[in-house]
Write a protein that holds these residues in place. Sequence first.
Motif, PDB file in Angstrom:
ATOM      1  N   GLN A   1       0.829  -1.207   0.000  1.00 30.09           N
ATOM      2  CA  GLN A   1       0.000   0.000   0.000  1.00 30.09           C
ATOM      3  C   GLN A   1       0.865   1.260   0.000  1.00 30.09           C
ATOM      4  OE1 GLN A   1      -0.508  -2.636   2.038  1.00 30.09           O
ATOM      5  NE2 GLN A   1      -2.338  -3.432   0.991  1.00 30.09           N
TER       6      GLN A   1
ATOM      7  N   GLN B   1       2.287   1.819  -3.478  1.00 29.95           N
ATOM      8  CA  GLN B   1       1.277   2.385  -4.369  1.00 29.95           C
ATOM      9  C   GLN B   1       1.039   3.858  -4.064  1.00 29.95           C
ATOM     10  OE1 GLN B   1      -1.754  -0.525  -3.459  1.00 29.95           O
ATOM     11  NE2 GLN B   1      -1.289  -1.749  -5.281  1.00 29.95           N
TER      12      GLN B   1
ATOM     13  N   ARG C   1       3.907   5.766  -5.564  1.00 30.70           N
ATOM     14  CA  ARG C   1       3.766   5.909  -7.012  1.00 30.70           C
ATOM     15  C   ARG C   1       2.791   7.026  -7.376  1.00 30.70           C
ATOM     16  NH1 ARG C   1       2.425   0.542 -10.084  1.00 30.70           N
ATOM     17  NH2 ARG C   1       0.518   0.716  -8.849  1.00 30.70           N
TER      18      ARG C   1
END
Length: 244
Positions: free
Chosen positions: A51, A54, A57
Amino acid sequence: MTSPLLAVVVTVLNEGENILPVCREIHTALEALPPTEVIFVDDGSTDDTLQKLQEARSTILPGLRILVHPSCLGKSTALRTAIRAAHAPWIATMDGDGQDDPTFIQTMLKAALAHDEEPVSPLVVGIRRKRQDRLSRRLATRFANGLRQRLLKDDCPDTGGPLKLFRRELFLSLPQFEGLHRFIPALMKSYGAPLICIETQHRPRLHGHSKYTNLHRALVGVRDMLGVLWLQNRTRRPPPLAER
C-alpha cells in the motif's frame, strides 16, 4: 519516451514505515541521473508495504514499477525478479530500510561509465566505512568479510554492501541461488569484471529491524561460501574471440 540508461532496484520485506522516506530520497537523487527507471520488489510482505509503494507511485514517483512476490522467496530471488524486468542496461541496487544514501549512485555510475571500455564492464561497490549497526553485527560482518576475502579472494572489503552498480546482462549470466547477493564481487570477478570500490555513507535504519540474525547469516553464509568457492574453481572464461 527516452529509454532508461539505469534501473534503481530495491527489494523490500515488511518495510512499510520506510517506503515513503526512501522513495523521496530516490526522487531527489534522480534529478542528477540520466533517464532512470525505479523498480521495487515486495518480497511477500505481510505489513502495509504494498500500500505504501502504491501511495509513493501516486504522490512521489509517478513511474515507479512495483513487482510483488506472493510469498517471501529471499533477497537474491527478488533481485533477479527486478533485474529481469528492467529495461535499462545498468543496474543500481540498494536496500529499502533508509540506511543507503541514493545520491551516491551518481558517483558510482560515472565511475562505471568511465571504465566501460574494459573487456568486461566493471562492478562498482559502495563501501560502508562507518557502519551504523549494532556492535555485534559489525563484528560479525568484519569476520565474514575477512573469511570471504581469504577463501574467495574477491578483493572487496565490504562485499555485503547493498549499494552496487553493474551491467544487467552480467548479473543475469551468474548462477542463481539464494544468497547470491552476498557473493556478487567474487562471482563477477570470475567472469572478468574489474572491481571499483567507492566509499559511501551508511546510516541507522529508519524504522523496524533487520530480517536476519548473526547466527542465521553465519550458518547460511559458510555453506554458501563453499558453494561459491566450487563455482569459482569450475568457471572457465574464454578469451575474447573474433568471428571469422
